[in-house]
Write an enzyme that holds these catalytic residues in place. Structure first.
Site, PDB file in Angstrom:
ATOM      1  N   HIS A   1      21.660  37.541  35.636  1.00  0.00           N
ATOM      2  CA  HIS A   1      21.953  37.424  37.062  1.00  0.00           C
ATOM      3  C   HIS A   1      22.234  35.970  37.444  1.00  0.00           C
ATOM      4  O   HIS A   1      23.025  35.707  38.339  1.00  0.00           O
ATOM      5  CB  HIS A   1      20.782  37.966  37.882  1.00  0.00           C
ATOM      6  CG  HIS A   1      20.625  39.447  37.769  1.00  0.00           C
ATOM      7  ND1 HIS A   1      19.654  40.145  38.436  1.00  0.00           N
ATOM      8  CD2 HIS A   1      21.322  40.380  37.067  1.00  0.00           C
ATOM      9  CE1 HIS A   1      19.752  41.435  38.144  1.00  0.00           C
ATOM     10  NE2 HIS A   1      20.750  41.588  37.309  1.00  0.00           N
TER      11      HIS A   1
ATOM     12  N   ASP B   1      18.076  39.912  33.749  1.00  0.00           N
ATOM     13  CA  ASP B   1      17.919  39.261  35.053  1.00  0.00           C
ATOM     14  C   ASP B   1      18.302  37.794  34.872  1.00  0.00           C
ATOM     15  O   ASP B   1      19.210  37.488  34.112  1.00  0.00           O
ATOM     16  CB  ASP B   1      16.484  39.449  35.565  1.00  0.00           C
ATOM     17  CG  ASP B   1      16.389  39.434  37.086  1.00  0.00           C
ATOM     18  OD1 ASP B   1      16.950  38.503  37.694  1.00  0.00           O
ATOM     19  OD2 ASP B   1      15.761  40.328  37.676  1.00  0.00           O
TER      20      ASP B   1
END
Length: 521
Positions: free
Chosen positions: A337, A301
């Site tokens: 991300h 992430d």
């Protein structure tokens, strides 16, 4: 002549910054070095470094050293005192136990608790080479946990009997949390509550075993009355140092400092598989005076996600506190991300964040700010300078229509029509970007989508250079908001945002939103 700078020094490890102009995480070329002790003429250590932040291990406590490296002035430093060394192996640890062997994990937890109790204030608990499986370990103040090279401290794969942190402590302060709200959660494999002058160090590994159990199969759920644990959870700490170790496979967020003041994370390696859910790398929340330097990220992430809690659905705010004073330098974000992300849990306010001399490779976004109506709070004085991005979808973004939570797609969140300014109206003021080089751009150099009732203010961009674009890029919305059109190889777009850019050709007149997609449902 360049000047070497001591970044962090413990009793047995030193981290030295070799500040070569133009260097980010790695040095432009390897540099030989040597370390001398107590005025002696023969080196006690020598080697070659390729990293700006160079780690010196196996030092002696309370000892004077002289560090010499080609092209730099010599650096003299003294290691910290150590009140005593306790070796964990002397307490009957079981080595190489299976991840599912709960008996061995409980036995090791008991042994480590005894070793901790015997470690004097200001002393060191030393974990030597080997694979050590244990139930969660709670650390305390005035302690150093030293993970020797070759040591792997790992969690079991089964959570039967795993301790749970309640949402709040006896004093009402938030303990367990989930996405910015008080909530019961399983204790992290290594955690501390209210610890001061805590050091976790070494070239060993903390392994959360998220890949071995079922943690990653229920990312947003509650099981057995609790949310997933972090990899390393530090609550209400002061003067904390994380130095040199690798941490990997966290069940959820990897390193989560919560309510801490004075924390440095230096020369760590933070790892998680690219498809592991919510395994952010480093998430300071409600923290002050945080430094992240020489850290290498490759996670599932956001690499770094700076947070300040989330206002409750009924406006609950007693758990909120601001995050202020975060410095990030000489870091490498290899995948994630986002490289450096602020929000979306930012209701307590995030202020005074500096990102400099970093490299982001293959992260979806570079600098990303995200929030929405209902959050409240402010994000101010965010600076990024001397950063290289390669293979990044979107270089810069600020999105105040982020469609998080169950009501994220509701009209009141996504509407581009002005709404009343209320306590839950967030504001963003002051984003300063300078000297950023972009290669392989896919979607857009910048996307800034503010609120009509509270535009994003004071965005200043200088020296943003787009060197190349990704020929294989597929057009897609560049931010997570409803009604955003697909983009590919675009420059800087803004809506309800105030931008001052030194290169007017980078400012696109094209729209971000497609109004016909935002009609009331």
């Amino acid at each position: 002549m360049n000047k070497a700078i001591s970044v962090a020094i413990s009793a047995r490890i030193a981290a030295i910054r070799l500040a070569v102009p133009g260097a980010r995480y790695a040095l432009p070329h390897p540099l030989p070095w040597q370390l001398l002790r107590n005025g002696e003429h023969e080196p006690v250590q020598q080697g070659t470094t390729t990293s700006v932040v160079t780690l010196l291990d196996t030092l002696y406590p309370a000892t004077d050293y002289r560090f010499e490296v080609e092209g730099f002035e010599p650096l003299s430093f003294r290691t910290r005192d150590c009140a005593g060394l306790v070796r964990a192996i002397d307490y009957g640890l079981v080595q190489d136990a299976a991840l599912s062997d709960l008996g061995a994990a409980r036995s090791n937890a008991d042994a480590l608790a005894k070793a901790l109790a015997d470690t004097p204030s200001g002393g060191t608990l030393y974990l030597g080479p080997g694979i050590w499986t244990t139930f969660p370990l709670r650390l305390r103040s005035d302690l150093t946990l030293h993970l020797a090279e070759g040591a792997i401290l790992r969690a079991p794969s089964v959570r039967d009997g795993w301790p749970i942190l309640p949402a709040r402590g006896d004093d009402g302060r938030m303990l367990g949390s989930w996405e910015g709200l008080p909530d019961a959660c399983f204790a992290a494999p290594v955690h501390a509550i209210g610890a001061e002058r805590l050091i976790i160090e070494g070239k060993g590994i903390l392994d959360g075993s998220g890949n071995a159990g079922d943690w990653w199969t229920w990312p947003k759920e509650t099981r057995d009355g609790a949310r997933r644990p972090r990899g390393l959870h530090l609550i209400d700490g002061k003067e904390t140092l994380l130095l040199g170790f690798t941490i990997r496979n966290a069940p959820s967020w990897t390193v989560h400092p919560q309510g801490c003041d004075g924390l440095a994370a230096v020369a760590l390696h933070i790892q998680a598989p690219h498809d592991s859910p919510n395994t952010d790398g480093f998430d300071p929340e409600g923290c002050k005076n945080v430094t992240v330097e020489g850290v290498r990220f490759s996670v599932g992430d956001d690499c770094i996600a700076i947070k300040a809690g989330k206002r409750g659905n009924k406006g609950e705010a007693d758990h909120l506190s601001e995050t202020r004073g975060v410095t990030i330098r000489h870091c490498l974000m290899e995948r994630g991300h986002g490289g450096v992300v602020i929000g979306s849990e930012m209701s307590g306010g995030v202020h005074d964040v500096t990102v400099e001399d970093c490299e982001m490779i293959g992260t979806d976004r570079g600098l990303r700010v995200k929030t929405r109506r209902g959050r409240g709070g402010g994000i101010t004085n965010i600076s990024m300078r001397r950063v290289k991005m390669d293979g990044v979808l979107v270089t810069l973004s600020a999105n105040v229509h982020y469609f998080c939570d169950a009501d994220g797609h509701d009209d009141w969140v996504q509407s581009r029509e002005p709404a009343p300014v209320v306590e839950g109206t967030p504001h963003i003021d002051g984003i300063f970007v300078e000297d950023v080089d972009v290669y392989g751009l896919a979607l857009a150099a910048g996307v800034f989508l503010g609120l009509p009732e509270m535009p994003v203010r004071n965005i200043r961009i200088r020296g943003l250079r787009i060197h190349s674009t990704d020929p294989a890029a597929i057009a897609a919305p560049a931010i997570m908001a409803d009604g955003v059109r697909p983009m590919r190889h675009e420059n800087i777009l803004c809506e309800h945002a105030q931008i001052d850019c030194d290169d007017a050709s980078l400012l696109s007149p094209d729209p971000i939103s497609l109004p016909n997609l935002l009609a009331p449902r």
